[in-house]
Design an enzyme around this catalytic site. Structure first.
Site, PDB file in Angstrom:
ATOM      1  CG  ASP A   1      -8.388  -4.990  -2.291  1.00  0.00           C
ATOM      2  OD1 ASP A   1      -9.597  -4.749  -2.247  1.00  0.00           O
ATOM      3  OD2 ASP A   1      -7.751  -4.003  -2.822  1.00  0.00           O
TER       4      ASP A   1
ATOM      5  CG  HIS B   1      -2.068   1.056   1.052  1.00  0.00           C
ATOM      6  ND1 HIS B   1      -2.013   2.364   1.415  1.00  0.00           N
ATOM      7  CD2 HIS B   1      -3.231   0.743   0.736  1.00  0.00           C
ATOM      8  CE1 HIS B   1      -3.219   2.718   1.182  1.00  0.00           C
ATOM      9  NE2 HIS B   1      -3.999   1.745   0.652  1.00  0.00           N
TER      10      HIS B   1
HETATM   11  N1  CMC Z   1       3.994  -7.829  -4.555  1.00  0.00           N
HETATM   12  C1  CMC Z   1       5.407  -7.592  -5.026  1.00  0.00           C
HETATM   13  N2  CMC Z   1       6.128  -6.489  -4.752  1.00  0.00           N
HETATM   14  C2  CMC Z   1       5.414  -5.412  -4.607  1.00  0.00           C
HETATM   15  C3  CMC Z   1       4.027  -5.291  -4.264  1.00  0.00           C
HETATM   16  C4  CMC Z   1       3.338  -6.642  -4.454  1.00  0.00           C
HETATM   17  N3  CMC Z   1       2.198  -6.600  -4.231  1.00  0.00           N
HETATM   18  N4  CMC Z   1       3.785  -3.931  -3.870  1.00  0.00           N
HETATM   19  C5  CMC Z   1       4.878  -3.358  -4.036  1.00  0.00           C
HETATM   20  N5  CMC Z   1       5.903  -4.080  -4.410  1.00  0.00           N
HETATM   21  C6  CMC Z   1       7.469  -3.519  -4.573  1.00  0.00           C
HETATM   22  C7  CMC Z   1       7.396  -2.894  -5.890  1.00  0.00           C
HETATM   23  O1  CMC Z   1       7.843  -3.552  -6.739  1.00  0.00           O
HETATM   24  C8  CMC Z   1       8.465  -1.770  -5.362  1.00  0.00           C
HETATM   25  O2  CMC Z   1       9.572  -2.370  -5.567  1.00  0.00           O
HETATM   26  P1  CMC Z   1      11.220  -1.505  -5.807  1.00  0.00           P
HETATM   27  O3  CMC Z   1      11.264  -0.367  -4.637  1.00  0.00           O
HETATM   28  O4  CMC Z   1      12.119  -2.489  -5.779  1.00  0.00           O
HETATM   29  O5  CMC Z   1      10.794  -0.963  -6.967  1.00  0.00           O
HETATM   30  C9  CMC Z   1       8.292  -1.523  -3.984  1.00  0.00           C
HETATM   31  O6  CMC Z   1       7.650  -2.735  -3.358  1.00  0.00           O
HETATM   32  C10 CMC Z   1       7.376  -0.248  -3.565  1.00  0.00           C
HETATM   33  O7  CMC Z   1       6.348  -0.563  -4.523  1.00  0.00           O
HETATM   34  P2  CMC Z   1       5.425   0.647  -5.239  1.00  0.00           P
HETATM   35  O8  CMC Z   1       4.619  -0.003  -6.397  1.00  0.00           O
HETATM   36  O9  CMC Z   1       6.517   1.449  -5.795  1.00  0.00           O
HETATM   37  O10 CMC Z   1       4.657   1.353  -4.153  1.00  0.00           O
HETATM   38  P3  CMC Z   1       3.093   2.051  -4.748  1.00  0.00           P
HETATM   39  O11 CMC Z   1       2.941   3.030  -3.398  1.00  0.00           O
HETATM   40  O12 CMC Z   1       3.482   2.985  -5.774  1.00  0.00           O
HETATM   41  O13 CMC Z   1       1.979   0.932  -5.134  1.00  0.00           O
HETATM   42  C11 CMC Z   1       0.187  -0.497  -4.673  1.00  0.00           C
HETATM   43  C12 CMC Z   1       1.063   0.766  -4.037  1.00  0.00           C
HETATM   44  C13 CMC Z   1      -0.779  -1.020  -3.757  1.00  0.00           C
HETATM   45  C14 CMC Z   1      -0.327  -0.225  -6.153  1.00  0.00           C
HETATM   46  C15 CMC Z   1       1.261  -1.843  -4.753  1.00  0.00           C
HETATM   47  O14 CMC Z   1       1.672  -1.976  -3.700  1.00  0.00           O
HETATM   48  C16 CMC Z   1       0.675  -2.812  -5.521  1.00  0.00           C
HETATM   49  O15 CMC Z   1       0.655  -2.851  -6.856  1.00  0.00           O
HETATM   50  N6  CMC Z   1       0.071  -3.775  -4.793  1.00  0.00           N
HETATM   51  C17 CMC Z   1      -0.953  -4.837  -5.330  1.00  0.00           C
HETATM   52  C18 CMC Z   1      -2.203  -4.493  -5.724  1.00  0.00           C
HETATM   53  C19 CMC Z   1      -3.141  -4.283  -4.738  1.00  0.00           C
HETATM   54  O16 CMC Z   1      -3.148  -4.917  -3.643  1.00  0.00           O
HETATM   55  N7  CMC Z   1      -3.718  -3.071  -4.799  1.00  0.00           N
HETATM   56  C20 CMC Z   1      -4.782  -2.763  -3.490  1.00  0.00           C
HETATM   57  C21 CMC Z   1      -4.379  -1.547  -2.771  1.00  0.00           C
HETATM   58  S1  CMC Z   1      -5.620  -1.190  -1.325  1.00  0.00           S
HETATM   59  C22 CMC Z   1      -6.841  -0.912  -1.807  1.00  0.00           C
HETATM   60  C23 CMC Z   1      -7.039   0.214  -2.598  1.00  0.00           C
HETATM   61  O17 CMC Z   1      -7.019   1.287  -1.845  1.00  0.00           O
HETATM   62  O18 CMC Z   1      -7.572   0.482  -3.569  1.00  0.00           O
END
Ligand code: CMC
Length: 429
Positions: free
Chosen positions: A363, A305
Site C-alpha cells: 500500500d 505486515h
Molecule cells: N508504524 C509504526 N509502528 C508499527 C507499524 C507501523 N506501520 N506497524 C507495526 N508497528 C509496530 C507496532 O506498534 C508493534 O510495536 P510493539 O511490538 O512495540 O507493540 C510492532 O510494530 C508489531 O506490530 P503489530 O501491530 O503487533 O503487528 P500486526 O501483525 O498485528 O499488524 C499491520 C500488522 C499491517 C496491521 C501493522 O503493521 C499496521 O498497522 N500497519 C499500518 C497499516 C498498513 O499499512 N496496513 C496494510 C497491510 S498490507 C495490505 C493488506 O494485506 O491489507
C-alpha cells in the site's frame, strides 16, 4: 516416524500430531485438544493458528516471497494477466489455450448487471463512499441471480464465481460514477478485462474514450499483486461467513466489508493521505518520531505486515509500476513520490523499524500510482476489492471442497461475570 508434540497439563502428558505442509512451518494439530484435555488454546489475532488447509497462495514472510499456486507472484505480475491469474487461483493450473478462450469469453458474457440494479444505486446518497455502496450491492447480487445461489451445486458455484469476477468491476465503476453524479458506462466486451474497467470508470458518453495502454498494463499488474494473499482478514472473513452455508454473493460481500478497514485494504487510501499530509521531506522526521511514540496512535501507513518480516515482494513490483505511471503522466519528480522515497529510506535505517522488521508493504506506493492514473483515493480500496474477488472466490471454492470443513466457531476465554441471580426491575433501587 510421524512427529508428535507433547503437552503437559497438571502433570498429565498429551500427544498431538505434527502435520507438515508442502512448504512452510509444520503445524501442531490441536483439533482434539478440547476433547482430550478440556482446554482451549488462546491466540488473539490468530498469530500462531492455521485455520485451514490451503493450496492457493504461499507466503515466505522471512524471505519476502509470495507464490500463487506455486508460481512466483512477481513473475506472474510481469508475464501474465489478471484474468489468467484469476483462472489459475480458481482452477489450480494455468489454462490451456482452449481453456483460456472458453474462460475469457464466458467472463465477457457476464460483465453487465441487471438493469434493475441501477435503481438500487439510486437509494444511496450522492457522494457516498464507493465501498459503502459496493459492500451492499455485492450482497444484493443474491437477489438478482437466485439461479446460482445453491452452494451445494458445483455448476451454480462456478456460475456465481464467474459472475462475481465479471460483475464486480462493473459495480465498482458504477459505485464511483454514482458518487460523482456521472452516468453509468456499460461494459465494452471488445476491450480486455482491465481496459474495460478503465473505460467504465473514466469514459463519459459525451466524449470518445481511448484507453491509455500504460495505465491498463499498470492496473492489470496492480490487480495481480492484490489477487490473493493467504488467510488475511478479508479472506478469513469470507471463509467464516461461507462456513455457515450462506449463498456465494452474501459470503463474498463480507470480504468487501472486512477489506475496507484502514489496517487492511483501506491502508492504500490512508497511506496516500498520510504522504499528502507530510507533504514535504523536511517534515518526515516529525512523522517518524510520531510513529515510534507509544502514546501516539499514529502509524506509518503502508508499513509493516503480519507475515512479511522482509520487503513485501508486492511493494517491489508496485514501486517500479509507480515510476512507470508517473513517467507516463510527466510527474517523474512528483513531490509526494519524493516524500515516499525519502520516508522509506529514513525508516529503513531507523533502529525502531529495523528491529521490528517493518518494511514498506504493497500500500505504500499503490496510492501514489493510482492517484496519478486519475483514481480518487476513495476508489483505492474498491480497486483492491475488484482484484481480491479472485482470491475470495478461490478460497470459497476450496473451503467447500475440503471434507474437513465445518462451520467456523472459535472459542473464547470468558472474563465476564460468573452466573448470578436476576433481580426484577421492581425489586431494584
Ligand atoms: N508504524 C509504526 N509502528 C508499527 C507499524 C507501523 N506501520 N506497524 C507495526 N508497528 C509496530 C507496532 O506498534 C508493534 O510495536 P510493539 O511490538 O512495540 O507493540 C510492532 O510494530 C508489531 O506490530 P503489530 O501491530 O503487533 O503487528 P500486526 O501483525 O498485528 O499488524 C499491520 C500488522 C499491517 C496491521 C501493522 O503493521 C499496521 O498497522 N500497519 C499500518 C497499516 C498498513 O499499512 N496496513 C496494510 C497491510 S498490507 C495490505 C493488506 O494485506 O491489507
Amino acid at each position: 516416524m510421524s512427529k508428535k508434540a507433547k503437552l503437559i497439563i497438571d502433570n498429565k502428558d498429551y500427544e498431538f500430531p505434527i502435520l507438515g505442509g508442502s512448504v512452510g512451518p509444520d503445524v501442531v494439530d490441536i483439533s482434539k485438544l478440547y476433547s482430550s484435555t478440556g482446554n482451549f488454546t488462546f491466540d488473539p489475532g490468530f498469530t500462531s493458528t492455521a485455520s485451514c488447509e490451503s493450496s492457493i497462495t504461499y507466503i515466505d514472510g522471512e524471505k519476502g516471497e509470495c507464490f500463487y499456486r506455486g508460481y512466483p507472484m512477481d513473475e506472474l505480475a510481469n508475464k501474465s494477466s489478471f484474468l489468467e491469474v484469476a483462472y489459475l487461483l480458481w482452477n489450480g493450473e494455468l489454462p490451456t489455450k482452449e481453456e483460456w478462450f472458453e474462460y475469457s469469453e464466458a467472463i465477457k458474457t457476464h460483465t453487465m448487471v441487471h438493469e434493475q440494479m441501477k435503481k438500487f444505486f439510486d437509494g444511496f446518497r450522492r457522494g457516498s463512499h464507493p465501498m459503502a455502496i459496493l459492500t451492499s450491492v455485492v450482497a444484493a447480487l443474491s437477489a438478482f441471480y437466485p439461479d446460482s445461489i445453491d452452494v451445494n451445486d458445483l455448476q451454480q458455484r462456478q456460475i456465481s464465481a464467474r459472475r462475481m469476477i465479471a460483475k464486480v468491476p462493473t459495480l465498482a465503476a458504477m459505485a464511483y460514477k454514482y458518487s460523482i453524479g456521472q452516468p453509468f458506462i456499460y461494459p465494452d466486451n471488445s476491450l480486455d478485462y482491465t481496459e474495460n474497467f478503465l473505460q467504465m470508470v473514466f469514459a463519459v458518453p459525451a466524449e470518445k474514450y481511448k484507453v491509455n495502454k500504460v495505465f491498463a498494463k499498470a492496473l492489470d499488474k496492480i490487480f495481480i499483486l492484490h489477487a490473493d494473499h493467504e488467510q488475511n482478514a478479508s479472506t478469513s472473513t469470507v471463509r467464516l461467513a461461507a462456513s455457515s452455508g450462506v449463498n456465494p454473493f452474501a459470503s463474498i460481500s463480507t470480504g468487501f466489508t472486512s477489506l475496507w478497514g484502514p489496517l487492511h485494504g483501506g491502508a492504500n487510501e490512508a497511506a496516500l493521505n498520510m504522504l499528502l499530509e507530510i507533504g514535504d521531506v523536511k517534515k518526515i522526521p516529525e512523522y517518524i518520531k510520531r510513529a515510534k511514540d507509544k502514546d501516539d496512535p499514529f502509524k506509518l501507513m503502508g508499513f509493516g505486515h503480519r507475515v512479511y518480516k522482509n520487503y513485501d515482494p508486492r511493494a517491489k513490483v508496485m514501486q517500479k509500476t509507480c515510476h512507470e505511471v508517473l513517467e507516463e503522466v510527466g510527474k517523474k519528480d512528483d513531490k509526494i513520490l519524493q516524500v515516499a522515497i525519502e520516508l522509506e529510506k529514513i525508516a529503513l535505517q531507523d533502529e525502531y523499524f529495523v528491529e521490528k522488521k517493518l518494511y514498506p508493504n504493497i500500500d505504500f506506493y499503490s496510492g501514489i500510482t493510482l492517484n496519478a492514473m486519475g483514481f480518487p483515493s476513495t476508489m483505492f480500496t474498491a480497486l483492491f476489492a475488484v482484484a481480491r474477488t479472485a482470491g475470495w472466490i478461490a478460497h470459497w471454492k476450496e473451503m467447500y471442497l475440503d471434507t474437513k470443513n465445518r462451520i467456523g466457531r472459535p472459542r473464547q476465554l470468558y472474563m465476564g461475570e460468573k452466573p448470578r441471580p436476576f433481580t426484577e426491575l421492581k425489586d431494584r433501587n
